[in-house]
Design a protein around this motif. Structure first.
Motif, mmCIF file in Angstrom:
data_model
loop_
_atom_site.group_PDB
_atom_site.id
_atom_site.type_symbol
_atom_site.label_atom_id
_atom_site.label_comp_id
_atom_site.label_asym_id
_atom_site.label_seq_id
_atom_site.Cartn_x
_atom_site.Cartn_y
_atom_site.Cartn_z
ATOM 1 N N GLY B 119 0.859 -1.168 0.000
ATOM 2 C CA GLY B 119 0.000 0.000 0.000
ATOM 3 C C GLY B 119 0.900 1.224 0.000
ATOM 4 N N SER B 120 0.677 2.136 -0.935
ATOM 5 C CA SER B 120 1.603 3.244 -1.130
ATOM 6 C C SER B 120 1.818 4.074 0.133
ATOM 7 C CB SER B 120 1.097 4.118 -2.278
ATOM 8 O OG SER B 120 1.918 5.227 -2.444
ATOM 9 N N VAL B 121 0.747 4.657 0.645
ATOM 10 C CA VAL B 121 0.897 5.519 1.821
ATOM 11 C C VAL B 121 1.238 4.687 3.052
ATOM 12 C CG1 VAL B 121 -0.510 6.828 3.462
ATOM 13 C CG2 VAL B 121 -0.305 7.616 1.114
ATOM 14 N N ALA B 122 0.733 3.449 3.101
ATOM 15 C CA ALA B 122 1.081 2.573 4.236
ATOM 16 C C ALA B 122 2.590 2.313 4.251
ATOM 17 C CB ALA B 122 0.301 1.273 4.153
ATOM 18 N N ASN B 123 3.172 2.117 3.067
ATOM 19 C CA ASN B 123 4.633 1.972 2.994
ATOM 20 C C ASN B 123 5.324 3.218 3.546
ATOM 21 O OD1 ASN B 123 4.452 -0.525 1.699
ATOM 22 N ND2 ASN B 123 4.577 0.366 -0.361
ATOM 23 N N SER B 124 4.820 4.374 3.109
ATOM 24 C CA SER B 124 5.421 5.631 3.585
ATOM 25 C C SER B 124 5.346 5.723 5.103
ATOM 26 C CB SER B 124 4.701 6.833 2.973
ATOM 27 O OG SER B 124 4.789 6.821 1.573
ATOM 28 N N CYS B 125 4.203 5.328 5.651
ATOM 29 C CA CYS B 125 4.023 5.406 7.102
ATOM 30 C C CYS B 125 5.054 4.541 7.822
ATOM 31 C CB CYS B 125 2.606 4.971 7.482
ATOM 32 S SG CYS B 125 1.370 6.199 7.022
ATOM 33 N N ALA B 126 5.284 3.322 7.297
ATOM 34 C CA ALA B 126 6.249 2.418 7.931
ATOM 35 C C ALA B 126 7.656 3.027 7.884
ATOM 36 C CB ALA B 126 6.226 1.056 7.249
ATOM 37 N N VAL B 127 8.009 3.614 6.756
ATOM 38 C CA VAL B 127 9.343 4.221 6.624
ATOM 39 C C VAL B 127 9.471 5.428 7.562
ATOM 40 C CG1 VAL B 127 10.969 5.365 5.067
ATOM 41 C CG2 VAL B 127 9.601 3.437 4.227
ATOM 42 N N ALA B 128 8.447 6.270 7.573
ATOM 43 C CA ALA B 128 8.508 7.483 8.410
ATOM 44 C C ALA B 128 8.607 7.121 9.887
ATOM 45 C CB ALA B 128 7.282 8.360 8.147
ATOM 46 N N ALA B 129 7.885 6.087 10.302
ATOM 47 C CA ALA B 129 7.968 5.645 11.705
ATOM 48 C C ALA B 129 9.381 5.166 12.015
ATOM 49 C CB ALA B 129 6.951 4.544 11.976
ATOM 50 N N GLY B 130 9.986 4.486 11.036
ATOM 51 C CA GLY B 130 11.360 4.022 11.208
ATOM 52 C C GLY B 130 12.345 5.175 11.353
ATOM 53 N N LEU B 131 11.957 6.339 10.843
ATOM 54 C CA LEU B 131 12.808 7.529 10.943
ATOM 55 C C LEU B 131 12.574 8.290 12.239
ATOM 56 C CD1 LEU B 131 12.380 8.734 7.261
ATOM 57 C CD2 LEU B 131 14.552 8.043 8.316
ATOM 58 N N GLY B 132 11.610 7.806 13.027
ATOM 59 C CA GLY B 132 11.364 8.446 14.315
ATOM 60 C C GLY B 132 10.164 9.367 14.323
ATOM 61 N N ALA B 133 9.462 9.488 13.184
ATOM 62 C CA ALA B 133 8.255 10.307 13.183
ATOM 63 C C ALA B 133 7.140 9.569 13.929
ATOM 64 C CB ALA B 133 7.826 10.614 11.751
ATOM 65 N N ARG B 134 6.194 10.340 14.470
ATOM 66 C CA ARG B 134 5.016 9.743 15.113
ATOM 67 C C ARG B 134 3.946 9.635 14.038
ATOM 68 N NH1 ARG B 134 4.271 14.395 19.303
ATOM 69 N NH2 ARG B 134 4.346 15.412 17.268
ATOM 70 N N VAL B 135 3.538 8.403 13.734
ATOM 71 C CA VAL B 135 2.753 8.167 12.522
ATOM 72 C C VAL B 135 1.495 7.359 12.807
ATOM 73 C CG1 VAL B 135 2.842 7.282 10.158
ATOM 74 C CG2 VAL B 135 4.934 8.114 11.246
ATOM 75 N N GLY B 136 0.416 7.712 12.132
ATOM 76 C CA GLY B 136 -0.806 6.916 12.146
ATOM 77 C C GLY B 136 -1.202 6.559 10.730
ATOM 78 N N PHE B 137 -2.060 5.564 10.587
ATOM 79 C CA PHE B 137 -2.527 5.161 9.251
ATOM 80 C C PHE B 137 -3.992 4.754 9.329
ATOM 81 C CE2 PHE B 137 -3.383 1.762 6.132
ATOM 82 C CZ PHE B 137 -3.170 2.476 4.968
ATOM 83 N N LEU B 138 -4.771 5.226 8.359
ATOM 84 C CA LEU B 138 -6.161 4.789 8.208
ATOM 85 C C LEU B 138 -6.305 4.052 6.881
ATOM 86 C CD1 LEU B 138 -8.067 8.107 9.184
ATOM 87 C CD2 LEU B 138 -7.224 6.286 10.706
ATOM 88 N N GLY B 139 -6.844 2.842 6.925
ATOM 89 C CA GLY B 139 -7.037 2.055 5.709
ATOM 90 C C GLY B 139 -7.759 0.774 6.073
ATOM 91 N N LYS B 140 -8.415 0.143 5.091
ATOM 92 C CA LYS B 140 -9.346 -0.957 5.368
ATOM 93 C C LYS B 140 -8.800 -2.320 4.977
ATOM 94 C CE LYS B 140 -13.665 -1.093 6.856
ATOM 95 N NZ LYS B 140 -13.947 -0.415 8.137
ATOM 96 N N VAL B 141 -8.630 -3.189 5.951
ATOM 97 C CA VAL B 141 -8.353 -4.596 5.652
ATOM 98 C C VAL B 141 -9.601 -5.406 5.969
ATOM 99 C CG1 VAL B 141 -5.871 -4.483 6.124
ATOM 100 C CG2 VAL B 141 -7.450 -5.039 7.991
ATOM 101 N N ALA B 142 -9.613 -6.676 5.565
ATOM 102 C CA ALA B 142 -10.661 -7.600 5.986
ATOM 103 C C ALA B 142 -10.186 -8.338 7.227
ATOM 104 C CB ALA B 142 -10.978 -8.582 4.867
ATOM 105 N N ASN B 143 -11.116 -9.006 7.868
ATOM 106 C CA ASN B 143 -10.804 -9.792 9.055
ATOM 107 C C ASN B 143 -10.334 -11.185 8.627
ATOM 108 O OD1 ASN B 143 -10.633 -10.479 11.724
ATOM 109 N ND2 ASN B 143 -12.815 -10.988 11.922
ATOM 110 N N ASP B 144 -9.215 -11.236 7.898
ATOM 111 C CA ASP B 144 -8.706 -12.514 7.390
ATOM 112 C C ASP B 144 -7.196 -12.595 7.600
ATOM 113 O OD1 ASP B 144 -7.710 -10.778 5.462
ATOM 114 O OD2 ASP B 144 -9.052 -11.468 3.860
ATOM 115 N N GLY B 145 -6.605 -13.656 7.096
ATOM 116 C CA GLY B 145 -5.173 -13.894 7.335
ATOM 117 C C GLY B 145 -4.297 -12.758 6.837
ATOM 118 N N LEU B 146 -4.535 -12.313 5.596
ATOM 119 C CA LEU B 146 -3.719 -11.226 5.057
ATOM 120 C C LEU B 146 -3.966 -9.925 5.813
ATOM 121 C CD1 LEU B 146 -3.644 -11.644 1.153
ATOM 122 C CD2 LEU B 146 -1.939 -12.337 2.836
#
Lengths: 384, 384
Positions: B119-146
């Motif tokens: 996920g484009s912005v989700a990827n960005s969020c993971a990278v930014a958090a790794g850089l020390g930023a305080r990050v949140g993400f809104l996005g829809k998954v299903a209640n399944d394995g993935l």
């Protein structure tokens, strides 16, 4: 490579005239070419093609080079500091068995993951298929999402995978792999559906198809698999095939030492072991002594020693094989890839020294990136 | 770094005495240190900690640096020859939307895969958090394995992820990514549960918490998300926050050009676009003209140009930023990582030139391996 020397020799030994031998060899080459091209492009599943190729052929002629039997596992890889391992009492570099609850707890605590199909012998099968060997795999997944991933990946690698998935039982096995900053991996396996793999899943007809069956020592852990292990070896030898074994893990050897000792002596033709596993098998600290002992017990032993390369002992012969230098990112699958290269070359009729070289090349590829399955054209890499 | 200049300035501007400002800053630093250490070791989920940190704080003070809103997707990466793309009419380098049947057909045809959260912005969020930023993400998954994989990975990266999973509908979205020998990626997205992400999933309180909200253009594709998009931007501006947007993909821009043009002009403070996306937005072949136009429409535009680096235009100022040379393995996530580095640095109060450098460093890390999420200590990499 129009056809393989090993096959040529087998056909010639059967007493046919040179003309018939030639046309049979051409036929084998054409079938194989068709199979490769089509499975490469994914047009036809390998399983169906394997059946097609088998029709009308003599069952005494191997139609697979390698049949692997092992745990069918999906890996979840994540980087972790050594302190993370220490805090949880995880044994760095080893494989520990965990239950469903422990798997959930560890997964929640560990970092972001990368999922890819794993399983020791299954990894070897994928690598060997990439080298051009004709490969099958027997192992148990569940009928769930991860099971579909495992099935897709191994078939997409060109491996024949006939084992029926488990319906309504435990989920597909997973291995939570923590990769340390020094590239060592620590594995935590929840066996899931693998515990139901048993003698019924070992089809003697599949066994008889392969030049070599390749078993992983890890298969001693799920209880029902031990019977499958012995049944497979007996069926292979009854069909005049070879049995290869990986000792898998020093702690696994420790858990089942007596069974391993007997199996190595009585049923194993080709043994793969790293230094720690071999020393554990013979309960010694002396590598030379252990190598001398294994030489008397199996026809071929390929003993891997990480960056020191490998030592192949076979009867009176000894070959020292150098490791292939690389930038080590993650050691997951190093031994699996070595065994794959070795067995692929060996079943193609190449020398033991060349088989060792193929093993080193494959191991170097797999440890140069995250994950246990190859990411490059393996055939090009071995120059085959 | 005891505390950040940007925070110091905000606190000081509120008119408190220097002593109080100092003790507030120390308190912020302590909270943050506690949060980081604990989420790093996974002892406490980031979400819970974020709530803890928020209690009693003034809502006009941002408690997140970045809140991303985007499609929640799990990537399945596989290597593929260009001929594989050509045979299936796949547009190399682009992103195509596919339905469930097409996803199944393509998955069966493609090679062995590696699964990792995307996920484009989700990827960005993971990278930014790794850089020390305080990050949140809104996005829809299903209640399944993935969906569980996605949720685990983004939380394990230290990102606050409050969106409730979809129960009983479409499965979690997946993107089948084919990586060509030249490292280019071709993406085929089955949106699954993402199509149900809508205005109800955009909590104005979450929006108001973040210095910057970051939206992906891909979110124009699922129909319900367009309303969410506008609602989020309005809520952000109403709370005095900034809106950042990625154009995502030239074809996505083509599908929704009018909407993009309006949104850029009316709602966007910080725009991320690569060359093709920018040219598509303004329907021109002239990069300089497009850059001149975007300069008049947004406060900051960061225009990425692959190995040519990036151009940052902001009012009268222009910054040319070099790319960081690396061995390119897979370009998946390059733009996402650039935006992450840029936004993390920018919300920490660093200069635009330094933000561009962070973007280049992050992009170089992500393209040096298979997959869109970072595999190294990003803080060490930017030297922060």
């Amino acid at each position: 490579m129009p056809y393989r020397p090993a096959e040529w020799a087998t056909i010639a030994a059967a007493g046919f005239s040179p003309e018939i031998v030639h046309s049979m060899a051409v036929m084998i080459f054409r079938y194989r070419f068709y199979w490769r091209v089509n499975t490469w492009h994914g047009r036809l599943p390998a399983a169906r093609l394997s059946r097609t190729r088998n029709q009308g052929s003599d069952m005494t002629q191997a139609t697979l080079d390698i049949l692997g039997i092992g745990n069918a596992i999906v890996d979840v890889l994540s980087r972790a500091e050594d302190s993370f391992l220490a805090e949880r009492g995880l044994n760095k570099g080893g494989m520990a068995l965990i239950d469903a609850d422990q798997a959930e707890t560890l997964y929640q605590a560990m970092g972001p993951g990368v999922e890819s199909s794993g399983g020791s012998v299954a990894n070897s099968c994928a690598v060997a298929a990439g080298l051009g060997a004709r490969v099958g795999f027997l192992g148990k997944v569940a009928n769930d999402g991860l099971g579909q991933v495992f099935g897709h990946d191994i078939r997409a690698a060109g491996v024949h995978f006939p084992t029926a998935p488990l319906v309504g039982g435990a989920p597909t096995a997973r291995c939570l792999i923590l990769v340390s900053p020094d590239a060592q991996r620590t594995m935590n396996t929840f066996l899931g559906a693998c515990v139901t793999f048993g003698e019924d899943d070992v089809d003697p007809a599949e066994i008889a198809r392969a030049q070599v069956i390749y078993l992983e020592g890890y298969l001693y852990d799920p209880p029902a698999a031990q019977a499958a292990f012995r049944a497979a070896a007996r069926a292979a030898h009854a069909a005049g095939r070879k049995v290869a074994l990986s000792l898998s893990d020093a702690f696994c050897v420790g858990r089942h030492r007596a069974a391993f000792r007997a199996f190595v002596r009585e049923e194993t033709d080709i043994l793969f072991a790293n230094e720690a596993e071999l020393l554990s098998l013979y309960e010694t600290e002396d590598f030379a002594a252990a190598a001398a002992q294994v030489r008397t017990e199996v026809a071929i032993a390929a003993l891997t020693r990480s960056e020191k390369g490998s030592l192949i002992v076979a009867g009176d012969a000894t070959y020292e094989v150098a490791a292939v230098p690389t930038q080590v990112v993650d050691t997951t699958g190093a031994g699996d890839a070595y065994a794959a290269g070795f067995l692929a070359a060996h079943t193609m009729g190449l020398s033991l020294a060349e088989a060792g070289r193929w093993g080193s090349v494959c191991a170097a590829e797999v440890i140069s990136h995250f994950g246990a399955r190859p990411q490059t054209d393996m055939k090009a890499l071995v120059g085959g």
